[in-house]
Design a protein around this motif. Structure first.
Motif, PDB file in Angstrom:
ATOM      1  N   PHE A 179     -28.257 -16.386  40.857  1.00 43.18           N
ATOM      2  CA  PHE A 179     -29.514 -16.443  40.103  1.00 43.18           C
ATOM      3  C   PHE A 179     -30.722 -16.583  41.031  1.00 43.18           C
ATOM      4  O   PHE A 179     -30.701 -17.361  41.978  1.00 43.18           O
ATOM      5  N   GLY A 180     -31.772 -15.800  40.730  1.00 45.19           N
ATOM      6  CA  GLY A 180     -33.007 -15.897  41.499  1.00 45.19           C
ATOM      7  C   GLY A 180     -33.179 -14.801  42.517  1.00 45.19           C
ATOM      8  O   GLY A 180     -34.001 -14.925  43.430  1.00 45.19           O
ATOM      9  N   GLN A 181     -32.423 -13.711  42.388  1.00 46.80           N
ATOM     10  CA  GLN A 181     -32.585 -12.561  43.274  1.00 46.80           C
ATOM     11  C   GLN A 181     -33.253 -11.416  42.509  1.00 46.80           C
ATOM     12  O   GLN A 181     -33.147 -11.313  41.293  1.00 46.80           O
ATOM     13  N   PHE A 182     -33.922 -10.561  43.269  1.00 49.50           N
ATOM     14  CA  PHE A 182     -34.378  -9.292  42.706  1.00 49.50           C
ATOM     15  C   PHE A 182     -33.931  -8.184  43.644  1.00 49.50           C
ATOM     16  O   PHE A 182     -34.187  -8.248  44.845  1.00 49.50           O
ATOM     17  N   PRO A 183     -33.258  -7.144  43.102  1.00 50.51           N
ATOM     18  CA  PRO A 183     -32.839  -7.027  41.710  1.00 50.51           C
ATOM     19  C   PRO A 183     -31.652  -7.942  41.413  1.00 50.51           C
ATOM     20  O   PRO A 183     -30.860  -8.239  42.311  1.00 50.51           O
ATOM     21  N   MET A 184     -31.544  -8.358  40.167  1.00 43.59           N
ATOM     22  CA  MET A 184     -30.480  -9.260  39.755  1.00 43.59           C
ATOM     23  C   MET A 184     -29.359  -8.480  39.096  1.00 43.59           C
ATOM     24  O   MET A 184     -29.602  -7.684  38.184  1.00 43.59           O
ATOM     25  N   ALA A 185     -28.152  -8.675  39.560  1.00 46.19           N
ATOM     26  CA  ALA A 185     -26.999  -8.017  38.944  1.00 46.19           C
ATOM     27  C   ALA A 185     -26.738  -8.624  37.568  1.00 46.19           C
ATOM     28  O   ALA A 185     -26.875  -9.838  37.373  1.00 46.19           O
ATOM     29  N   THR A 186     -26.371  -7.793  36.614  1.00 42.23           N
ATOM     30  CA  THR A 186     -26.097  -8.273  35.254  1.00 42.23           C
ATOM     31  C   THR A 186     -24.679  -7.898  34.853  1.00 42.23           C
ATOM     32  O   THR A 186     -24.063  -6.999  35.426  1.00 42.23           O
ATOM     33  N   GLY A 187     -24.183  -8.595  33.835  1.00 39.64           N
ATOM     34  CA  GLY A 187     -22.862  -8.301  33.315  1.00 39.64           C
ATOM     35  C   GLY A 187     -21.784  -8.409  34.377  1.00 39.64           C
ATOM     36  O   GLY A 187     -21.793  -9.299  35.222  1.00 39.64           O
TER      37      GLY A 187
END
Length: 521
Positions: A246-254
């Motif tokens: 959490f707290g990165q860009f881009p953030m991986a989802t799913g």
């Protein structure tokens, strides 16, 4: 047979083209490595610095000033730091020194709660730091400043470490050369003509140049391990789900969040485990066996020298095969155990498996990430703009957007499902091979750090690292000295999920023989 021949011809052609272009562009230029280290504080591990600061043998301010001076010295060569907080960091160091000198040390500054008290650290710019940039090289985010810290940044601060800077990465963290249109291109400290890797490339370069003692990267296809390999330092890609992303860009989802791993990067193997413990926290550590004493003589060791020559990647160079063989020989002779040379044949599918898994679980497309909430981006149009130097996006990012669209059209659902099932079978292959007490030596990359732009002709070579993100296995990247040109060699050490303690223990053992990080000369 025809397909195999075409793959081989394409590989030979790409090798010839990249070699010729590299010679024409870089062959006449000087290597320009970073200057030698003059301050002995820069040659100490983060663990050693923390102990000396706490024992008042040195001050936090002394350490901070040493690293700030070193960054300023090497930056004109490597271009790794993209945003700093030197003034704020020095204020925090002065406060820590004042507290320690008072003798009235609060509980939250205890050795157990603050193991890195007063020690500077850095991260790739993809991690959020309050008050600092978080663009990941995307021009549309150029003036964006963070309002809070990423989870791992907060944990390092709680552990007493002081953030001093964030480092360069590839655009949107999806290419293995760290270059973008905001901060430019980072250069290898051993040879400025060569790449630093990506996406945590600026981070890797700054470590190798002795510009930071400890740092953090993230890895969805090798973005910790490739920079660590190219820059001759240690790095650890943890088991899936151990350290928060959490707290990165881009953030991986799913499901992609399971493929992404956040982990430590450092020059000295003894810093891996203490950093890993801080980043994992109690919840992450509860899933592992980090307090188990590792008897290296009781482990089973395996070595695989390549992916079975699948044809997607370059062939593993002889110098890297030799380095890996020397590592295996050292393990055999020093521990009196066999290192079994073997092959897992489904490794030939590493690239297709990675691509299928990423595609299947891609809730947000790469092209959507390129927009960052703005106008729609059309990769083909961006390519035309790029030709006339009008695009805000790098060629690798545009290319990935085009490949993504191509994959959507060409990869059928049936093929995608078959490759995902092959991933499950590959995981079972490794489970049968390694069990709970096995470790594997495997190439980090087919070649040592290539010259700038060369990855455009060998884009698939990341498969040697990317496949283990799909498996969720822990992998420690270990330096194995320098080649005849003064460029780092290295190897990956792999174990099954939740056996991070094994790979880090083997890394420490190999450091004894090969010396770990070597100063650029």
């Amino acid at each position: 047979m025809v397909l195999a021949i075409l793959k081989s011809l394409a590989r030979v052609l790409s090798t010839i083209i990249s070699t010729v272009i590299a010679f024409l562009i870089y062959g006449w230029r000087p290597r320009n490595p970073v200057p030698p280290v003059q301050n002995s504080l820069l040659l100490m591990s983060g663990t050693t610095l923390a102990r000396k600061i706490r024992n008042r043998e040195i001050t936090s301010v002394e350490v901070l000033k040493a690293y700030i001076n070193r960054i300023q010295e090497v930056e004109p060569i490597i271009n790794a730091v993209v945003c700093d907080r030197f003034d704020e960091a020095l204020k925090e160091a002065r406060y820590i020194d004042k507290v320690l000198d008072s003798g009235n040390v609060p509980a939250y500054y205890s050795r157990e709660k603050a193991p890195f008290l007063g020690v500077p650290f850095t991260t790739k710019e993809a991690f959020a730091h309050k008050g600092m940039t978080n663009t990941s090289g995307l021009v549309s985010r150029k003036n964006m400043l963070c309002t809070k810290d990423a989870a791992v940044v907060a944990r390092m601060k709680e552990a007493g470490a002081i953030p001093i800077a964030v480092t360069n990465c590839s655009e949107l963290c999806m290419w293995y050369e760290s270059s973008n249109f905001i901060y430019g291109r980072s250069n290898n400290p051993y040879d400025a003509r060569r790449i630093v890797g990506g996406s945590s490339g600026g981070e890797g370069a700054l470590h190798a140049a002795s510009g930071t003692p400890i740092g953090i990267g993230s890895d969805i296809g090798g973005s910790i391990r490739m920079p660590c390999f190219f820059n001759g330092i240690f790095g650890h890609k943890p088991s899936s789900g151990i350290i928060p992303n959490f707290g990165q860009f881009p953030m991986a989802t799913g499901k992609r969040n399971d493929f992404l791993s956040t982990g430590p990067m450092c020059r000295f193997a003894e810093d891996l485990e203490p950093m890993f413990r801080v980043l994992a926290g109690e919840e992450g550590l509860s899933k592992l066996k980090m307090d188990t004493t590792v008897d290296l003589k009781s482990l089973r060791y395996f070595t695989i020298v390549d992916d079975g020559d699948a044809g997607y990647c370059s062939r593993v160079s002889q110098e890297l095969r030799d380095a890996q063989a020397k590592a295996a020989k050292y393990i055999e002779e020093s521990l009196n155990v066999p290192v079994v040379k073997t092959m897992v044949h489904r490794l030939r599918l590493s690239l297709p498996i990675w691509s299928a898994m990423m595609s299947k679980h891609g809730e947000v497309s790469f092209t959507d990430l390129m927009t960052d909430g703005g106008p729609q981006v059309y990769p083909a149009w961006e390519l035309l703009k790029w030709v006339f130097q009008l695009s805000n996006h790098t060629l690798p990012a545009i290319g990935l957007g085009i490949v993504e669209k191509f994959d959507e059209m060409m990869m059928s659902k049936d093929l995608q499902e078959r490759l995902c099932k092959a991933s499950d079978k590959l995981r079972r292959d490794f489970e049968e091979l390694l069990g709970s007490d096995g470790v594997l030596l495997y190439p980090s990359h087919p070649k040592v750090a290539p010259y700038h732009n060369s990855p455009l002709f060998t884009p698939m070579n990341f498969a040697y690292t990317g496949i283990f993100n799909m498996m969720g296995f822990p992998v420690t990247q270990v330096p194995l000295g320098l080649n005849a040109d003064g460029v780092p060699l290295g190897v990956q050490v792999i174990a099954l999920t939740h056996n991070d303690h094994l790979t880090m223990a083997v890394a420490r053992k190999l450091e004894e023989a090969f010396g770990g990080w070597k100063e650029p000369v």
